[in-house]
Structures are given as structure tokens and as C-alpha cells.
Design a protein around this motif. Structure first.
Motif, PDB file in Angstrom:
ATOM      1  N   ALA A 211      16.109  63.495  39.065  1.00 44.12           N
ATOM      2  CA  ALA A 211      16.710  62.232  38.622  1.00 44.12           C
ATOM      3  C   ALA A 211      18.068  62.473  37.964  1.00 44.12           C
ATOM      4  O   ALA A 211      18.994  61.664  38.109  1.00 44.12           O
ATOM      5  N   PHE A 212      18.203  63.582  37.235  1.00 45.83           N
ATOM      6  CA  PHE A 212      19.470  63.937  36.605  1.00 45.83           C
ATOM      7  C   PHE A 212      20.558  64.116  37.660  1.00 45.83           C
ATOM      8  O   PHE A 212      21.693  63.652  37.496  1.00 45.83           O
ATOM      9  N   LEU A 213      20.202  64.779  38.768  1.00 47.28           N
ATOM     10  CA  LEU A 213      21.162  64.976  39.853  1.00 47.28           C
ATOM     11  C   LEU A 213      21.558  63.645  40.486  1.00 47.28           C
ATOM     12  O   LEU A 213      22.726  63.436  40.840  1.00 47.28           O
ATOM     13  N   PHE A 214      20.589  62.739  40.616  1.00 48.47           N
ATOM     14  CA  PHE A 214      20.908  61.405  41.128  1.00 48.47           C
ATOM     15  C   PHE A 214      21.871  60.688  40.181  1.00 48.47           C
ATOM     16  O   PHE A 214      22.770  59.968  40.609  1.00 48.47           O
ATOM     17  N   GLY A 215      21.662  60.881  38.863  1.00 48.06           N
ATOM     18  CA  GLY A 215      22.556  60.267  37.890  1.00 48.06           C
ATOM     19  C   GLY A 215      23.974  60.790  38.004  1.00 48.06           C
ATOM     20  O   GLY A 215      24.948  60.019  37.906  1.00 48.06           O
ATOM     21  N   ILE A 219      27.677  58.657  39.223  1.00 47.74           N
ATOM     22  CA  ILE A 219      28.988  58.644  38.563  1.00 47.74           C
ATOM     23  C   ILE A 219      30.116  58.667  39.597  1.00 47.74           C
ATOM     24  O   ILE A 219      31.176  58.053  39.405  1.00 47.74           O
ATOM     25  N   LEU A 220      29.877  59.354  40.717  1.00 46.59           N
ATOM     26  CA  LEU A 220      30.925  59.512  41.737  1.00 46.59           C
ATOM     27  C   LEU A 220      30.915  58.356  42.730  1.00 46.59           C
ATOM     28  O   LEU A 220      31.018  58.561  43.937  1.00 46.59           O
ATOM     29  N   THR A 221      30.776  57.147  42.231  1.00 46.07           N
ATOM     30  CA  THR A 221      30.829  55.959  43.089  1.00 46.07           C
ATOM     31  C   THR A 221      31.975  55.068  42.627  1.00 46.07           C
ATOM     32  O   THR A 221      32.390  55.125  41.462  1.00 46.07           O
ATOM     33  N   ILE A 346      20.682  53.770  44.084  1.00 47.30           N
ATOM     34  CA  ILE A 346      20.313  55.091  43.579  1.00 47.30           C
ATOM     35  C   ILE A 346      19.161  54.976  42.591  1.00 47.30           C
ATOM     36  O   ILE A 346      18.204  55.750  42.629  1.00 47.30           O
ATOM     37  N   ILE A 347      19.240  53.980  41.692  1.00 45.61           N
ATOM     38  CA  ILE A 347      18.141  53.732  40.757  1.00 45.61           C
ATOM     39  C   ILE A 347      16.866  53.401  41.536  1.00 45.61           C
ATOM     40  O   ILE A 347      15.770  53.879  41.208  1.00 45.61           O
ATOM     41  N   GLY A 348      17.017  52.579  42.574  1.00 48.61           N
ATOM     42  CA  GLY A 348      15.865  52.230  43.400  1.00 48.61           C
ATOM     43  C   GLY A 348      15.217  53.451  44.009  1.00 48.61           C
ATOM     44  O   GLY A 348      13.989  53.564  44.065  1.00 48.61           O
ATOM     45  N   THR A 349      16.036  54.403  44.459  1.00 53.29           N
ATOM     46  CA  THR A 349      15.510  55.634  45.047  1.00 53.29           C
ATOM     47  C   THR A 349      14.704  56.420  44.025  1.00 53.29           C
ATOM     48  O   THR A 349      13.600  56.890  44.304  1.00 53.29           O
ATOM     49  N   VAL A 350      15.265  56.565  42.810  1.00 52.47           N
ATOM     50  CA  VAL A 350      14.567  57.300  41.750  1.00 52.47           C
ATOM     51  C   VAL A 350      13.244  56.618  41.396  1.00 52.47           C
ATOM     52  O   VAL A 350      12.205  57.273  41.267  1.00 52.47           O
ATOM     53  N   LEU A 351      13.271  55.292  41.263  1.00 52.51           N
ATOM     54  CA  LEU A 351      12.073  54.561  40.865  1.00 52.51           C
ATOM     55  C   LEU A 351      10.986  54.613  41.936  1.00 52.51           C
ATOM     56  O   LEU A 351       9.812  54.809  41.631  1.00 52.51           O
ATOM     57  N   LEU A 367      14.801  58.628  32.337  1.00 54.00           N
ATOM     58  CA  LEU A 367      15.401  59.459  31.292  1.00 54.00           C
ATOM     59  C   LEU A 367      16.380  60.456  31.905  1.00 54.00           C
ATOM     60  O   LEU A 367      17.490  60.654  31.388  1.00 54.00           O
ATOM     61  N   GLY A 368      15.977  61.082  33.028  1.00 53.29           N
ATOM     62  CA  GLY A 368      16.870  62.027  33.695  1.00 53.29           C
ATOM     63  C   GLY A 368      18.107  61.358  34.246  1.00 53.29           C
ATOM     64  O   GLY A 368      19.235  61.844  34.075  1.00 53.29           O
TER      65      GLY A 368
END
Length: 679
Positions: A211-215, A219-221, A346-351, A367-368
């Protein structure tokens, strides 16, 4: 009386054993034992081939596909007095294999051999290996390709209960051998007085890091990256100077983390472990996830933008203008709302990935994600000189979105695959899945090279070195995928691809010929399969009966069609030669698919866990066994057990099993304890 006996011996009588269509709709199998002359019999193995179907014969070329082979079990009741006689076939040439091969394409394929027996009552048993093909499709012999023919008394029976050999039409009663889980007590298993807590660490760190990597990716959007300098300037130019600005930045970062963790907490509360299991394995939610990911991909590729109502962000922005702690909190809310068009997918993917597991995984995931998302805003507020080193906003940000779009397309197929596997539709087989990935990543490679352009892309007169390196990586991945179309295991992608058993054509299909022995064909084996050519059972009672007959312990594999970690363990750990040999020779495998809601049980079953729930499907019973005995709902989960139903070792989960040395230690310790209890 002697005259009558001789007459019966010389009379041409056929004792046969017929199998249901073991090669799909391409062929049916029949085995006959015909008396020829006194004490001599002909064993005939026959394939009735569908029009257009063919099978391979043995060839001198080692690169040619393996020929059809029948092996008789050794017996003291008869001896072979001839080799197998094969029909004449035709010769073809395979450009892919660069080899000549022999094949037979008539209506009836028959091979035979002569045996001699001095007994009037005996049994001929064995197994067969090979494949039947038609244009564009090959079906290998099933893992349980055993046959048995009873000659003499009782020859009219298709089932010989004295040896507990099961044929394709047999039904094994749940009370066989005295095992019947429906009569078990709702009582947790113990091992040497120890509670059943699986060895190993949880996967929380893996969830957090992913999840941290997704976060960081979020940022790069284009919706987030340009806001970094603007937001940091807001902190530093406010009243109170730099020190207060830094404190405001810290509050801003913490607020972002709290906002996203609140989302994760709500989802954790709503989707407990059991609800999460249903969401992860049922075909309907997985089809919904597939549609959501396609929707996200279309947004990233520029088809439309996902936006929240503007009045939400405007109201939050007005509160942020007031400054102070409250202003920092509302500014965090404003950033979350304004950036949603880019971060939403991206949030949807993590969730989606985390709430399939359930428990506190969604909270860990958020959290990540939020920690990475808040990090640059806080760091740049403390070290504003770093802003000068940031690259300028431009067309490259849109390229990042497009790359995410292609990745969303590839990830979407995983959910469609789960729906396909749990529904037993046979639409998205492994080779089709790999073909789609090859196309998706090839298009991504062309996009990175500037050969493919979308509506919002800037002109690309030349490509820079980082983009070229990324394109090389993508095309290398495509090259890696290509052998998978013909059966290469692609172990680096274990768990993310459909299982090998779904391949329409596999050059390694005959690997089942070296598999372990079981006591006969398992129930549900037409729909459920073990990997790596292993044989086993999909019903606890059947497996226990066979283990008791063979004098072996059982290895219970709680698994699932949608279990990514299960496929990883199978392809990376079970495939180890020493471990695979252990599983084949020392254990009877019982593979229990807890997520199968399609295959109906052979008889009604009431859950032992609550004593009330009526269960119709194979997965429901497997789930009930795992929850009743082990209070677990996650897979993979591995258990070893003796005939007395006592555990041989503490069960292990993915965290332990992914280590080959620990998995082998678990098997060896289990076998040692079994032999100690069964000298």
C-alpha cells in the motif's frame, strides 16, 4: 464338472471395465479382458475417438509428444507373455517442436497384450497415460487414470469394494471406514496440549509495504504532483514563520493519515473475515471488481475523469483559508477531495485487495497508502530547498496516469479469472489470460516508445533514457510471458495466473504419469484438480479411507480457487523436487476447496460448527471443517493427521509455508511423529 470348467475357460467371454468420457468429448475409454485359450487372456485397451480426434504414438524423436501408454499393475495372479501391440499410425511434423511424431486418427484405437493366469478368478488393474487431441485442443489423461477389471466370479460388478477401488461411476458413502465429519463434535483440535496458533508472522507488513508503494505512485499523478509546491508554500508563508509552518505541515500530514485510516477502519468493521471471504471468492463480487477496475482503467486512459461534487471541495477550501490547526485539517480534506480523480482508482485498488482478506487489513492498507501520500508534503515543508530538485510538471504526469491505466487493465483480469474459476465457466483459461497480458503489456511498451498516443498526451519528439529503460523492462516481461502459452510454469508470477490445469494444450501434460498412487478415482475430480500432476482427494472421508488402506498419514490442504498465496506455495514450494517427492510418496493428499460454491455434495450435510446451517456445496463443507477444527478461515492452511484424526504437527499457514526449509521440516516432523505412533 471338469468338462464344464474347460468349456467355460475356452468360451470366449469378455470381462470389461468402461470409463465415462475421461477425455472430455474427444474420446471414451474401455478396457476388456478376453479369454483366448486355456490360461491365456488378451487385455485390450480401447479408445473410441470422436471424428477429427487423434492420439500420439511412441516416436524415436525425443522432442516428439509422448505416446499413449498403458501400464499394468504387477500381480501374483498372472504374468505377461507379450508386449503391447499398437496399431499402425501416421507420421507428421511439428514446426514448433522441430520433430517428427507418430499419431493415430482412426475411429477406434486399440492396443492389446497377452497374459497367462492359472486362476479362474483374478483382477487386472493398471493405469494409462497420454492425450487425445483435435485441432487447437489437447486433453491429457486425467490424474486418476486407473482401471480395474475383475475376471471370473463377480466379473459383472463394476465396483470391487474389497479393495476400495473407486471407478468413475462409484459413489463413496460418507460412513466408509468409520469416518464421517457430520458426526464430529464442534471442538478445536489441539497438538500436545498446545493451542492451534499457526506458526509464523502475519502478512500485515506485506500489506503495508504494498500500500505504501501505491501511495508513492499516487503522488506521481497530474492531480497531486503539482500541488506539492503550492501546498508547501501555503505552510511556509503563513503567520508565525517557518517553525509554525512546519508544525502546520505535520498536522496536515497526520490529518491525511487519519482521513484514510478512518476509511479503512469503517471497511474493517463492515467486512469481517467471513464477509471478506465471501467477497473474495464468490463469482458475483469478483465480476463487480472486474467492472470497477475496467472503469478505473478507462478513467486513467483519458476516457473521462472521476470527480466528486465541487461543493464538497469548495466548502473544505473555505475552511482551510482560515489557517491554524483547523485550516491544516480542512486543507488535508481539500487535497483528498481534489485529487480523487487520480487517487480514487489507486485507493480502490488498495481497498479491494485488502478487504478481500478482511479483519484489520483495510486499515493497514490505508495506513500504508496515506503514510506515503502525506510524506512528501511534510518533508518538503521541513526542507523547502528540496523543491528546487523536483522535476517540472508536464506531459510526463499524464504518461504516469496512462501507465496506471494499462496496469489496471492487467489487474482487472485477475478478478475475472477468480469469477471464472469459482464458477467453473472455463472462459478465461491460463493460455487466454496470458495472451491478454501479452497484448496489454505490448501496447504499454509501444506507448512508452511513443508509438501509441491518447487524447490528453503531449507531443513526444523523442524519448528520454528512463522511459526507454522502462520500455525495455516491459518488453522483457512480454518475452518472459511468451513460453507460458505452451505450458511454461512462469513461477515468477505464481498466484497471479490461472492454474496450469486450465491450459487447453500443455507440452508438460504427461507429467501426471509419475504421480503418487491413490486408492482410485476421487469424487469431484472432473472439476477439481491438484497441481504438478499430484493425485489426491477432495473429500475428507475419502482421503482418510485411502490413507488408512495405504498406511500413510494425510496432508490436508485447505485451499481455494481464488487463493493467490495457495498458487504461490504450490508453484514455488511444492514444486521443489525433495518436497514434491515427499508429498507423492509419504502422504495421502486431501485438498479441500473452501470457496467452491458450484459443485454440489453427494449427500445432504449440516454444518458441525453451528449444528444448523444446511450446506449444499463442496466448499461449504470444507469451510465448516476448517472453522470447526481450527477456527481459521484463511487459506492456504496445511494440516497433517494420522488415522486416529490426531494432529501430527502444529498446522502452518502461508507465512511459514512460503519458506521451503520450514515446509520440508513440517513434513518430516509430521512423518516422524506418524511412524512413532504407528510402528
Amino acid at each position: 464338472m471338469d468338462v464344464m470348467k474347460k468349456f467355460l475357460v475356452f468360451l470366449l467371454v469378455s470381462f470389461s471395465f468402461a470409463l465415462n468420457a475421461q477425455f472430455g468429448d474427444l474420446a471414451t475409454v474401455k478396457v476388456d479382458v478376453e479369454s483366448d485359450k486355456e490360461n491365456v487372456y488378451n487385455v485390450k485397451f480401447q479408445l473410441d475417438l470422436k471424428e477429427g480426434a487423434y492420439t500420439y504414438l511412441a516416436s524415436d524423436d525425443i522432442m516428439a509428444p509422448p505416446g499413449f501408454e498403458v501400464v499394468l499393475d504387477s500381480s501374483v495372479d498372472f504374468i505377461s507373455i507379450s508386449d503391447w501391440e499398437y496399431p499402425k499410425g501416421k507420421t507428421g511434423y511439428s514446426e514448433e517442436l522441430e520433430a517428427e511424431y507418430k499419431y493415430f486418427d482412426g475411429d477406434i484405437f486399440v492396443i492389446s497384450k497377452a497374459i497367462k493366469s492359472t486362476s479362474e478368478n483374478f483382477t487386472v488393474s493398471g493405469k494409462y497415460y497420454g492425450q487425445v487431441c483435435e485441432k487447437g485442443k489437447c486433453v491429457p489423461s486425467p490424474p486418476n487414470s486407473n482401471f480395474k477389471v475383475v475376471v471370473g466370479n463377480g466379473s459383472s460388478q463394476t465396483k470391487t469394494t474389497s479393495t476400495k477401488t473407486l471407478n468413475s461411476t462409484d459413489v463413496l458413502d460418507d460412513n466408509t471406514c468409520g469416518y464421517d465429519f457430520s458426526k464430529e463434535e464442534n471442538k478445536l483440535k489441539t497438538f500436545e496440549g498446545k493451542t492451534l496458533e499457526s506458526k509464523g508472522n502475519s502478512s500485515f507488513w506485506e500489506t503495508f509495504i504494498l500500500a505504501f508503494l501505491f501511495g508513492l505512485g499516487a503522488i506521481l499523478t497530474p492531480c497531486v504532483f503539482p500541488m506539492i509546491p503550492m501546498t508547501v508554500s501555503f505552510f511556509l508563508k503563513g503567520k508565525g514563520g517557518k517553525s509554525k509552518g512546519r508544525m502546520t505541515a505535520v498536522i496536515f500530514g497526520i490529518s491525511i493519515i487519519v482521513i484514510y485510516c478512518l476509511i479503512g477502519s469503517i471497511i474493517s468493521a463492515v467486512f469481517g473475515p467471513e464477509a471478506a471471504s465471501l467477497m473474495a471468492t464468490h463469482w458475483l463480487p469478483n465480476l463487480l471488481f472486474f467492472a470497477v477496475f475496467i472503469f478505473f482503467a478507462a478513467s486513467f486512459l483519458g476516457m473521462f475523469e472521476i470527480t466528486l461534487p465541487s461543493k464538497w471541495s469548495n466548502a473544505s477550501d473555505q475552511k482551510a483559508d482560515k489557517g491554524g490547526i483547523g485550516g491544516a485539517i480542512f486543507m488535508a480534506i481539500t487535497l483528498s477531495l481534489v485529487s480523487f480523480s487520480c487517487t480514487g482508482p489507486i485507493i480502490g485498488t488498495v481497498l479491494v485487495e485488502s478487504f478481500k482478506v478482511g479483519g484489520i487489513e483495510p486499515l493497514i492498507g490505508m495506513l500504508g497508502f496515506s503514510s506515503a501520500f502525506a510524506l512528501p508534503f511534510t518533508l518538503f515543508a521541513f526542507f523547502p530547498s528540496w523543491l528546487k530538485s523536483l522535476p517540472k510538471s508536464g506531459g510526463w504526469l499524464n504518461s504516469v496516469k496512462v501507465v496506471f491505466g494499462f496496469l489496471e487493465l492487467a489487474l482487472a483480469l485477475k478478478f475475472l479469472s477468480v469469477a471464472d474459476l469459482t464458477g467453473h465457466w472455463g472462459i478465461l483459461d491460463r493460455d487466454v489470460y496470458i495472451a491478454l497480458w501479452i497484448v496489454i503489456f505490448t501496447l504499454l511498451g509501444f506507448y512508452l516508445l511513443g508509438k501509441l498516443k491518447f487524447a490528453h498526451d503531449s507531443d513526444l519528439p523523442y524519448i528520454k533514457v528512463p522511459r526507454l529503460i522502462l520500455a525495455i523492462g516491459v518488453f522483457s516481461f512480454v518475452v518472459y510471458l511468451l513460453p507460458g502459452m505452451w505450458g511454461a510454469p512462469l513461477r515468477g508470477l505464481s498466484g497471479y495466473l490461472p492454474p496450469m490445469t486450465t491450459m487447453d494444450y500443455n507440452f508438460n501434460a504427461n507429467s501426471s504419469g509419475t504421480s503418487n498412487e491413490i486408492c482410485g478415482e476421487a469424487s469431484y475430480s472432473s472439476d477439481l484438480h491438484l497441481p504438478l500432476g499430484l493425485k489426491g482427494y477432495y473429500d475428507w472421508e475419502e482421503g482418510m479411507c485411502c490413507a488408512k488402506e495405504q498406511g500413510k498419514p494425510v496432508f490436508i490442504d485447505f485451499t481455494g480457487h481464488a487463493c493467490t498465496n495457495c498458487r504461490e506455495i504450490e508453484n514455488l514450494v511444492w514444486a521443489d523436487p525433495e518436497i514434491l517427492d515427499f508429498l507423492k510418496k509419504e502422504f495421502v493428499i486431501i485438498s479441500l476447496f473452501t470457496d467452491d460454491r458450484t459443485i454440489k455434495l453427494k449427500k445432504p450435510y449440516t454444518a458441525v460448527f453451528d449444528g444448523e446451517t444446511k450446506i449444499e456445496y463442496v466448499g461449504g463443507k470444507a469451510y465448516d471443517i476448517q472453522k470447526t477444527w481450527f477456527n481459521k478461515v484463511a487459506q492456504p492452511y496445511y494440516v497433517t493427521m494420522g488415522h486416529d484424526k490426531e494432529l501430527l504437527e502444529l498446522p502452518i499457514d502461508y507465512a511459514v509455508a512460503k519458506n521451503k526449509a520450514d515446509f520440508l521440516k513440517f513434513l518430516k516432523s509430521s512423518l516422524k511423529n506418524y511412524k512413532k505412533n504407528n510402528p
